[in-house]
Design an enzyme around this catalytic site. Structure first.
Site, PDB file in Angstrom:
ATOM      1  N   GLY A 104      47.950 -22.616  13.983  1.00 41.15           N
ATOM      2  CA  GLY A 104      48.412 -23.971  13.201  1.00 41.15           C
ATOM      3  C   GLY A 104      47.153 -24.269  12.281  1.00 41.15           C
ATOM      4  O   GLY A 104      46.151 -24.497  12.774  1.00 41.15           O
TER       5      GLY A 104
ATOM      6  N   SER B 191      45.534 -24.248  17.772  1.00 44.60           N
ATOM      7  CA  SER B 191      45.211 -24.963  16.796  1.00 44.60           C
ATOM      8  C   SER B 191      43.934 -24.415  15.866  1.00 44.60           C
ATOM      9  O   SER B 191      43.247 -23.946  16.775  1.00 44.60           O
ATOM     10  CB  SER B 191      44.821 -26.428  16.939  1.00 44.60           C
ATOM     11  OG  SER B 191      43.463 -26.454  17.672  1.00 44.60           O
ATOM     12  N   ASP B 192      43.949 -24.467  14.603  1.00 42.80           N
ATOM     13  CA  ASP B 192      42.575 -24.149  14.061  1.00 42.80           C
ATOM     14  C   ASP B 192      41.654 -25.044  14.504  1.00 42.80           C
ATOM     15  O   ASP B 192      41.836 -26.121  15.182  1.00 42.80           O
ATOM     16  CB  ASP B 192      42.617 -24.115  12.451  1.00 42.80           C
ATOM     17  CG  ASP B 192      41.638 -23.608  11.723  1.00 42.80           C
ATOM     18  OD1 ASP B 192      40.819 -23.278  12.523  1.00 42.80           O
ATOM     19  OD2 ASP B 192      41.937 -23.074  10.507  1.00 42.80           O
ATOM     20  N   TRP B 193      40.365 -24.870  14.477  1.00 49.78           N
ATOM     21  CA  TRP B 193      39.480 -25.669  15.073  1.00 49.78           C
ATOM     22  C   TRP B 193      39.289 -26.904  14.569  1.00 49.78           C
ATOM     23  O   TRP B 193      38.888 -27.332  13.568  1.00 49.78           O
ATOM     24  CB  TRP B 193      37.940 -25.069  14.917  1.00 49.78           C
ATOM     25  CG  TRP B 193      37.843 -23.741  16.117  1.00 49.78           C
ATOM     26  CD1 TRP B 193      36.717 -23.991  16.663  1.00 49.78           C
ATOM     27  CD2 TRP B 193      38.495 -22.754  16.641  1.00 49.78           C
ATOM     28  NE1 TRP B 193      36.697 -22.822  17.875  1.00 49.78           N
ATOM     29  CE2 TRP B 193      37.983 -22.364  17.641  1.00 49.78           C
ATOM     30  CE3 TRP B 193      39.943 -22.378  16.431  1.00 49.78           C
ATOM     31  CZ2 TRP B 193      38.528 -21.266  18.369  1.00 49.78           C
ATOM     32  CZ3 TRP B 193      40.564 -21.312  16.996  1.00 49.78           C
ATOM     33  CH2 TRP B 193      39.581 -20.814  18.116  1.00 49.78           C
TER      34      TRP B 193
END
Ligand code: BGC
Length: 745
Positions: free
Chosen positions: A246, A279-281
């Site tokens: 995401g 999730s992206d970081w």
């Protein structure tokens, strides 16, 4: 869309050449298998483990479940050792498997054994227009991920290139949704055959770096479906990617990781995604909303990990009744489902992986060698005949530059990266003198002067002494080659470029060299468009190469020396000027809190062609050392096509030159009397074919009628309009050589 690989596009070498330094042949990893298999159809997640998963979940504490759903170190979530569940480990791609990062900070872990092969950046891969090489790419990086003992590879990355300024343009594939998916799907299939999960990124509409962490992307539904989602949809439905990342940004108000429409309705309900969303970081902004919307795993950028939204706050949300434990179980189930499928729990029969092998170097050489784009060759300076010259001037910062590392974000700790100068030194006969001069420095305004250390401002003044040295080298040489362009410090994640100007005074430098030696070849090594108007002026010879992996220099030099006949094609439009490209012409980049995609479906060449704007070089463009003629275009039938049929378009392609070569036959479709807005033409098929000098081959492209559909916002369905369609065959979007018409019922 293409099913079994057509014989024509498989595994041909162009002309006898030796790529890697050991002078070996051009086989690619698993090419033999690729011939037999469908590289466009991945293996779906098996549901055979659901009972085991249920019983594992029933034995887990809430704390253990939460531990599996959030980073408890930089690139891993917790396992449950007492139940035999290991940590879920991840590694960045897509340039290769990233070196080991410390568990609780971004500092490299300092390992000695975490080297990996550097693979060509996305632009180079897509410029091959060769899905078989995308499969090979996936297989190499997948095997290396497995060998590094990681479960998830955070790749491929394939957001649509909306603006040429995009900091990650070099990493992404294309401005065109069809080319995008034809590269993405086999890439994913290749990765996952190694019993590692691909996490496709960045879902979705993460098309700019400016304000990427907050920007709210506003676009109409048809544009979302037709331009920005097709590669994601194909990656899930055909490639069966096991994980989706995401993105940072928002879409219509909601962060992507809190976006129920995108994560539940589109991804899971419509496309049938059964894997997990990571999730992206640090792209999660809530606990309850994110988990309920469909995010499963929260990764972040820093400790303390117990403060993550899916850590202690998630446990509290269950205890207070805001989340049900069933909802948490569902996310755990998705993670375990992937872990079972990649044999992370029971490792019987798990693929073994391999890393830094000779074969992988050959593979990346082959990819790079098909990616180089010949833009101009008016004086036939290329290929350079090494027997006929006594001296060559090798100039420019990129003659010796490497690209495995640089800028913000993931790089690769590679054992080898051959530069153009090294390749020339290795490959030219001793009789040729190399006159090397750097010519200019790669200078940036220092960070302490308010300049950020990425998306940088450059110092463009030339050092006269350095220029003079280069001018002298050019003057005394039979031919001069300037290796210009950019690098991965200049083009970087987390910042878009400021403009399209060539940095470091290169325009003027190239001018001075051209004046000193009329036999000047300009080689651009870059990942994204630049304003080439000045460089183009009086340049007879222009070549484009990429941040092209461990063998980038070897492949490029083999093109320059004619051991490889170039067959790369631009995967995006090179505009004359920034303001010609759609996001800029419509003044809708980069926005502020939100950005509205005003150009709608007219992204990339769709805009240029519909608005009749001349690009500098069009989408799909690239020359060869030979010439091709197209004739006798035909279809299996011309009328009464129905939705479930496939149109077979054939054309005879004759190599009318004296060298064997590969041509990319491109098929664009127009519908002039449509009831809905349409781009002037859209790419709907292509086929790369090897054709021997003087020979004619029939190239057949299969277009499922469904591929001609537009997204009907009224009934929310892909709809094929009846009527006449023109199928145009050419070797770039602006060089259409044959046309046929068909009618759909
Ligand atoms: C990038 C991702 C990457 C992640 C982990 C983020 O900044 O957008 O592509 O996978 O960092 O390094």
């Amino acid at each position: 869309m293409r099913n079994k690989l057509l014989a024509l596009s498989v595994g041909f070498s162009l002309i006898a050449f030796t790529g890697c330094q050991d002078g070996s042949a051009t086989d690619t990893t698993n090419t033999e298998e690729a011939k037999e298999k469908d590289i466009f159809e991945g293996k779906p997640l098996s549901m055979e483990y659901e009972d085991e998963i249920d019983s594992l979940i029933s034995l887990m504490t809430l704390e253990e479940k939460s531990g599996m759903l959030h980073g408890t170190s930089m690139f891993a979530t917790s396992g449950v050792p007492r139940l035999g569940i290991p940590e879920l480990t991840m590694a960045d791609g897509p340039l290769g498997v990233r070196e080991e990062i410390s568990r609780d900070s971004w500092a490299p872990a300092g390992w000695e054994n975490d080297h990996a092969t550097f693979l060509p950046a996305g632009g180079g891969l897509s410029a091959t227009w060769n899905p078989e090489l995308a499969y090979t790419f996936g297989n190499v990086i997948g095997a290396e991920t497995r060998d590094r003992n990681k479960h998830v590879l955070l790749a491929p990355a394939f957001n649509i290139i909306r603006t040429p300024l995009g900091g990650r343009t070099y990493e992404y594939f294309s401005e065109d949704p069809f080319l995008n998916k034809q590269i993405a799907v086999p890439y994913i299939v290749g990765i996952q055959e190694n019993d590692v999960a691909a996490s496709i990124k960045h879902y979705a509409v993460n098309n700019q770096e400016t304000n990427r962490g907050t920007v709210d992307v506003l676009l109409d539904e048809r544009t979302l479906r037709e331009i920005y989602l097709p590669a994601f949809e194909a990656a899930v439905e055909q490639g069966h990617a096991y994980s989706v990342m995401g993105a940072y940004n928002r879409l219509r108000g909601d962060y992507l990781n809190e976006n129920e429409y995108m994560l539940q309705e589109v991804l899971r309900d419509e496309w049938g995604f059964k894997g997990f969303v990571v999730s992206d970081w640090a792209a999660i902004h809530s606990t309850v909303k994110a988990l309920k919307a469909g995010a499963d795993v929260e990764m972040g950028t820093n400790a303390p990990f117990e403060e993550y939204y899916f850590a202690q706050p998630l446990i509290e949300a269950v205890k207070s009744g805001e989340l049900s434990e069933d909802e948490v179980n569902e996310s755990v189930r998705r993670v375990l489902r992937v872990m079972y499928n990649i044999k992370a729990i029971d490792s019987t029969g798990r693929a073994e992986g391999s890393r830094n092998t000779e074969q992988h170097l050959k593979d990346v050489y082959n990819i790079a060698s098909e990616s180089v784009v010949l833009l101009r060759n008016e004086k036939d300076l290329l290929p350079i005949n090494a027997q006929e010259i006594n001296s060559i001037a090798v100039l420019g910062n990129n003659a010796t530059r490497t690209y495995a590392q640089g800028g913000f974000g993931a790089g690769v700790k590679t054992k080898t990266e051959v530069t153009p100068l090294e390749a020339l030194q290795n490959k030219l006969p001793e009789s040729v003198t190399i006159n090397y001069a750097k010519g200019y420095e790669e200078n940036y305004v220092p960070a302490e002067d308010g300049n950020q250390n990425y998306g940088r401002q450059t110092i463009d003044e030339l050092d006269e002494a350095m220029v003079q040295e280069a001018v002298e080298a050019a003057k005394k040489s039979d031919i001069a080659v300037v290796f210009a362009g950019s690098n991965r410090d200049y083009e970087s994640e987390a910042a878009d470029r400021r403009d399209l100007q060539l940095p470091f005074g290169q325009e003027e430098f190239i001018d001075r060299i051209k004046a000193a030696n009329p036999n000047t070849v300009v080689v651009m090594i870059a990942g994204a468009p630049f304003d080439l108007r000045k460089v183009e002026k009086d340049a007879s010879t222009l070549v484009w190469s990429w941040f092209n992996g461990s063998e980038g220099g070897n492949a490029l030099v083999d093109v320059l020396l004619g051991k490889i006949n170039p067959s790369g094609k631009l995967p995006w439009t090179m505009p004359m000027a920034l303001e010609d490209s759609p996001a800029h012409a419509t003044n809708s980049f980069p926005g502020g809190e939100s950005v509205t995609y005003e150009e709608g479906i007219l992204v990339g060449y769709r805009w240029f062609d519909t608005k009749n704007i001349d690009p500098m070089y069009p989408f799909g463009y690239g020359l060869s050392y030979t010439d091709f003629d197209f004739s006798n275009a035909r279809v299996n039938k011309t009328e009464a096509f129905t939705d479930d049929e496939t149109i077979q378009v054939s054309v005879d392609v004759t190599n009318i030159g004296e060298l064997d070569g590969k041509e990319v036959v491109q098929l664009y479709v127009s519908k002039t009397d449509s009831n809905v807005e349409r781009a002037a033409q859209e790419l709907k098929g292509f086929e790369k074919a090897m054709i021997a000098a003087g020979e004619t081959e029939t190239v057949t492209i299969e277009v499922p009628v469904k591929e001609l559909a537009y997204y009907n916002i009224e009934n929310k369905k892909w709809t094929v309009e009846p009527g006449i369609y023109t199928l145009k065959l050419g070797n770039s979007s602006r060089n259409i050589l044959q046309e046929v018409k068909i009618e759909i019922e």
